[in-house]
Write a protein that holds these residues in place. Structure first.
Motif, short mmCIF file in Angstrom:
data_model
loop_
_atom_site.label_atom_id
_atom_site.label_comp_id
_atom_site.label_asym_id
_atom_site.label_seq_id
_atom_site.Cartn_x
_atom_site.Cartn_y
_atom_site.Cartn_z
N SER A 44 0.84 -1.21 0.00
CA SER A 44 0.00 0.00 0.00
C SER A 44 0.87 1.25 0.00
CB SER A 44 -0.90 0.06 1.23
OG SER A 44 -1.75 -1.00 1.24
N VAL A 45 1.96 1.20 0.79
CA VAL A 45 2.86 2.36 0.84
C VAL A 45 3.45 2.61 -0.55
CG1 VAL A 45 5.02 3.23 1.84
CG2 VAL A 45 3.38 2.04 3.29
N GLN A 46 3.88 1.52 -1.20
CA GLN A 46 4.45 1.66 -2.55
C GLN A 46 3.42 2.17 -3.54
OE1 GLN A 46 7.03 -1.61 -3.99
NE2 GLN A 46 6.72 -2.45 -1.96
N LEU A 47 2.21 1.66 -3.41
CA LEU A 47 1.12 2.07 -4.31
C LEU A 47 0.83 3.55 -4.17
CD1 LEU A 47 -1.76 -0.58 -4.13
CD2 LEU A 47 -0.79 0.43 -6.17
N LEU A 48 0.78 3.98 -2.92
CA LEU A 48 0.48 5.39 -2.63
C LEU A 48 1.58 6.28 -3.21
CD1 LEU A 48 -1.94 6.46 -1.11
CD2 LEU A 48 -0.49 6.73 0.91
N TYR A 49 2.82 5.84 -3.05
CA TYR A 49 3.95 6.61 -3.58
C TYR A 49 3.83 6.73 -5.11
CZ TYR A 49 8.60 7.70 -5.22
OH TYR A 49 9.65 8.27 -5.89
N LEU A 50 3.56 5.59 -5.77
CA LEU A 50 3.46 5.60 -7.24
C LEU A 50 2.30 6.48 -7.71
CD1 LEU A 50 4.13 1.82 -8.01
CD2 LEU A 50 5.64 3.74 -8.51
N LYS A 51 1.19 6.41 -7.00
CA LYS A 51 0.01 7.19 -7.38
C LYS A 51 0.28 8.69 -7.21
CE LYS A 51 -4.41 8.08 -8.18
NZ LYS A 51 -4.93 8.08 -9.52
N LEU A 52 0.93 9.06 -6.10
CA LEU A 52 1.12 10.49 -5.82
C LEU A 52 2.25 11.11 -6.64
CD1 LEU A 52 0.67 10.60 -1.94
CD2 LEU A 52 -0.93 11.35 -3.69
N ARG A 54 4.19 9.39 -9.36
CA ARG A 54 4.57 8.90 -10.70
C ARG A 54 3.41 8.84 -11.67
NH1 ARG A 54 8.68 4.27 -11.25
NH2 ARG A 54 10.29 4.89 -9.80
N TYR A 55 2.31 8.18 -11.25
CA TYR A 55 1.22 7.91 -12.20
C TYR A 55 -0.08 8.52 -11.70
CZ TYR A 55 4.60 4.22 -13.31
OH TYR A 55 5.74 3.52 -13.61
N ARG A 56 -0.10 9.85 -11.59
CA ARG A 56 -1.29 10.51 -11.03
C ARG A 56 -2.56 10.20 -11.80
NH1 ARG A 56 -0.91 15.41 -7.79
NH2 ARG A 56 1.08 15.34 -6.75
N LYS A 57 -2.42 10.02 -13.11
CA LYS A 57 -3.63 9.84 -13.93
C LYS A 57 -4.13 8.40 -13.98
CE LYS A 57 -3.22 13.91 -16.74
NZ LYS A 57 -2.45 14.45 -17.83
N LYS A 58 -3.31 7.47 -13.51
CA LYS A 58 -3.72 6.05 -13.58
C LYS A 58 -4.57 5.69 -12.37
CE LYS A 58 0.06 3.96 -16.16
NZ LYS A 58 1.17 3.03 -16.09
#
Ligand code: SAM
Length: 329
Positions: A44-52, A54-58
């Motif tokens: 979840s931590v990694q997911l949150l990092y990627l979302k915020l 790297r991949y804001r639109k995904k």
């Protein structure tokens, strides 16, 4: 046993299919849940990092799917950090690679497992997990049901089977090999070129080149292929687990329309089970779980009557296979 909507359900014994039914202890399940919870936190931590960053639109789900399929991502110290086989099962999830490991665990994987940490982790998860055993049981049930379906058409000069989302086509190949006296032709559709390549190789190794044709494409090709091939049997096992109800009903209905009178359709779906959390957070493998009632509802809403549908569950009741016959009964 009959479901409330009249669909027949049979739970198949492990002995009947020479399957596996080694149920796990409470301690094992507890360990599995603890490992799942830890992965839920770290992933979840990694997911949150990627979302915020790297991949804001995904969408979250897409980022999570890509993270799981990335061969450089490790999900858990306790699962895939030290076992390359567990790791392969994780990043190959949903395609033929994982299924190849699961179906052939005892013949191909286990003999190469050594007595070290990697061997221990592979044995602990890959061999023992109920989901791995269950999917292997599903494979055996599909082979038997396909073989029974072939026998229903034994009077035909040629029996035609279409496999949709065919993967490595091991079940179709095994069922054809079980019936050497029948003239069976098969068309395989898959949208992954590596699946088509491996099934071509498997067909060649089985000496069945004259029996198979291969189509690289998606489910959109169903009608086009059926117009030319006129299958008696259509099999689509392993895809419903990823289709929403709307898509599943539409796809099954299109398949039903392609079948002749007495034509047979075989499909399957995973059912809710106590290892789901592990599949989701450790293997990062989101699926659409359906109860037997929900699976039978997809079939009846797609146009089959309840008398035309039978459900077969393997002993763990994790994987169900639905077999429907068009037009009769
Ligand atoms: C879980 S595997 C099932 C393989 C095989 N039917 C079996 O049970 O062993 C799912 C397969 O569906 C294929 N697939 C996924 N989406 C598809 C689509 N829209 N059209 C055709 N094939 C698809 C994947 O490439 C993969 O090989």
């Amino acid at each position: 046993m009959k479901l409330s909507n009249g669909v027949n359900l049979t739970v198949i014994n492990a002995e009947e299919i020479q399957g596996e039914y080694d149920t796990r202890s409470f301690f094992y399940v507890l360990t599995l849940w603890l490992v799942s919870c830890w992965s839920m936190f770290t992933n979840s931590v990694q997911l949150l990092y990627l979302k915020l960053f790297r991949y804001r639109k995904k969408y979250f789900q897409k980022i999570m799917w890509e993270m799981g399929r990335d061969s450089s991502h490790v999900s858990s110290f306790f699962f895939d950090r030290f076992s390359h086989i567990n790791h392969r099962a994780k990043y190959g999830a949903a395609d033929w690679r994982s299924l190849d490991l699961f179906y052939n665990y005892h013949t191909k994987v286990k003999p190469s497992v050594r007595k070290n940490l990697e061997g221990f982790l592979t044995h602990y998860w890959m061999e023992k997990m109920e989901n791995r055993q269950a999917v292997t049981n599903r494979f055996k049930i599909v082979v038997n049901l396909l073989s029974d379906a072939f026998c229903r058409f034994e009077q035909e000069s040629e029996i035609r089977v279409l496999s949709i989302a065919s993967g490595s086509a091991q079940a179709v190949i095994a069922a054809i090999k079980k019936n050497p006296d029948l003239n069976i032709k098969a068309v395989l559709i898959d949208n992954d070129k590596t699946a088509i390549d491996i099934s071509r190789q498997n067909v060649k190794e089985a000496g069945l080149e004259d029996h198979f044709e291969f189509v690289l494409g998606t489910t959109r090709k169903i009608e086009e292929v059926c117009e030319q091939f006129h299958p008696h049997i259509i099999e689509m096992v392993g895809l419903m687990d990823y289709l929403t109800d709307t898509k599943a009903i539409r796809t099954v209905s299109r398949i039903r329309n392609c079948l002749p009178e007495n034509g047979v359709f075989l499909t399957g779906n995973i059912r809710h089970n106590r290892e789901m959390l592990f599949l989701f957070w450790v293997l990062l493998w989101p699926m659409i779980y359906r109860t037997e009632e929900q699976l039978s509802k997809v079939m009846t809403e797609a146009g089959f009557s309840s008398e035309q549908v039978s459900l077969y569950y393997e002993p763990f009741m994790i994987h169900g296979v639905a077999m429907a016959t068009r037009g009769v009964l």
